[in-house]
Motif scaffolding. Structure first.
Motif, short mmCIF file in Angstrom:
data_model
loop_
_atom_site.label_atom_id
_atom_site.label_comp_id
_atom_site.label_asym_id
_atom_site.label_seq_id
_atom_site.Cartn_x
_atom_site.Cartn_y
_atom_site.Cartn_z
N GLY A 38 0.03 -12.46 3.42
CA GLY A 38 -0.74 -11.25 3.13
C GLY A 38 -0.34 -10.02 3.90
O GLY A 38 -1.11 -9.05 4.00
N LYS A 39 0.90 -9.98 4.41
CA LYS A 39 1.32 -8.81 5.18
C LYS A 39 1.39 -7.56 4.32
O LYS A 39 1.23 -6.44 4.83
CB LYS A 39 2.68 -9.06 5.84
CG LYS A 39 2.67 -10.19 6.86
CD LYS A 39 1.64 -9.98 7.95
CE LYS A 39 1.61 -11.13 8.93
NZ LYS A 39 0.54 -10.97 9.94
N ASP A 40 1.60 -7.74 3.02
CA ASP A 40 1.67 -6.57 2.14
C ASP A 40 0.31 -5.95 1.89
O ASP A 40 0.21 -4.88 1.28
CB ASP A 40 2.37 -6.91 0.82
CG ASP A 40 1.77 -8.11 0.13
OD1 ASP A 40 0.98 -8.85 0.77
OD2 ASP A 40 2.08 -8.33 -1.05
N THR A 41 -0.77 -6.59 2.35
CA THR A 41 -2.09 -5.97 2.30
C THR A 41 -2.42 -5.26 3.61
O THR A 41 -3.39 -4.50 3.67
CB THR A 41 -3.18 -7.01 2.01
OG1 THR A 41 -3.27 -7.94 3.10
CG2 THR A 41 -2.88 -7.78 0.73
N ASP A 42 -1.63 -5.50 4.64
CA ASP A 42 -1.86 -4.88 5.95
C ASP A 42 -1.00 -3.65 6.18
O ASP A 42 -1.29 -2.85 7.06
CB ASP A 42 -1.59 -5.89 7.07
CG ASP A 42 -2.51 -7.09 7.00
OD1 ASP A 42 -3.67 -6.91 6.60
OD2 ASP A 42 -2.06 -8.21 7.34
N MET A 43 0.07 -3.53 5.42
CA MET A 43 0.98 -2.40 5.59
C MET A 43 1.62 -2.06 4.26
O MET A 43 1.69 -2.90 3.36
CB MET A 43 2.05 -2.73 6.65
CG MET A 43 2.89 -3.94 6.34
SD MET A 43 4.01 -4.40 7.71
CE MET A 43 2.89 -5.31 8.80
#
Length: 216
Positions: A38-43
């Motif tokens: 889910g890193k693409d929801t954090d940055m």
């Protein structure tokens, strides 16, 4: 003040972080792990630039190729590991991001700065629509967090921060709508009059003629 880095986008940060914590990986494997966690929801990650970022990280010695091979007819796959210079850059970058506030310019802030081009009643309706979406989003994010109680909180703080920021925006928007409804928002009468008559209120016309906002 944030320093100018040789490879400064957040995808580079995510790649360095992943390679620092795990084994050497192919760029496609790195992207798969980042999406799964889910890193693409954090940055804001632009996946199309993945190989360019990897190439730049290698160019500046922050990562290096360890193996390069081909399986059958598949394209050659290069596996990368982080270097000591990359680890030092990652730690320095993280210290900066955690300690130094960086000016950000959200799209909502830009819209608020120009909202007077739309009549007040329409802005009210649009903000009410936004507020309803925010409330739904906050409820969904909180429900998702409640499903993750088995994880240590250290792995959830970024999600908690996202909810807190959404809640702050919702609270601020709700307060602004209350002022607009009560007619206590400074300047709203002139704003409304402009859209009814097409003429700027005298105080605003004078301010613009003088070249900007009045001195504090």
């Amino acid at each position: 003040m944030a320093k100018r880095r040789r490879v400064g986008n957040l995808l580079a940060l995510a790649i360095l972080s992943q390679l620092s914590a795990g084994p050497p990986m192919h760029p496609y494997e790195i992207a798969t792990v980042l999406k799964r966690t889910g890193k693409d929801t954090d940055m804001n990650i632009k996946w199309g630039s993945l190989y360019t970022v990897v190439g730049n990280l290698e160019k500046y010695g922050l990562i290096q190729a360890t193996t390069s091979g081909r399986e059958g007819r598949r394209p050659e796959r290069t596996v990368y590991k982080i270097t000591e210079a990359g680890r030092a850059e990652l730690r320095d970058w993280m210290r900066e991001l955690l300690a130094v506030p960086d000016p950000e310019f959200p799209r909502f802030q830009a819209a608020l700065s120009e909202m007077s081009v739309v009549p007040p009643d329409e802005v009210t309706a649009l903000l009410e629509q936004r507020l309803a979406a925010l409330d739904d989003d906050i409820a969904a994010q909180r429900a998702a967090l409640r499903q993750l109680t088995q994880l240590p909180r250290v792995f959830l703080v970024e999600a908690e921060f996202a909810v807190a920021m959404r809640q702050a925006e919702a609270d601020w928007t709700r307060a602004l709508l209350a002022e607009m409804a009560a007619g206590t928002l400074s300047g709203i009468d002139g704003w409304r009059a402009y859209h009814e008559t097409g003429e700027l209120p005298p105080e605003l016309a004078e301010m613009l003629a003088e070249g900007g906002l009045p001195a504090e």
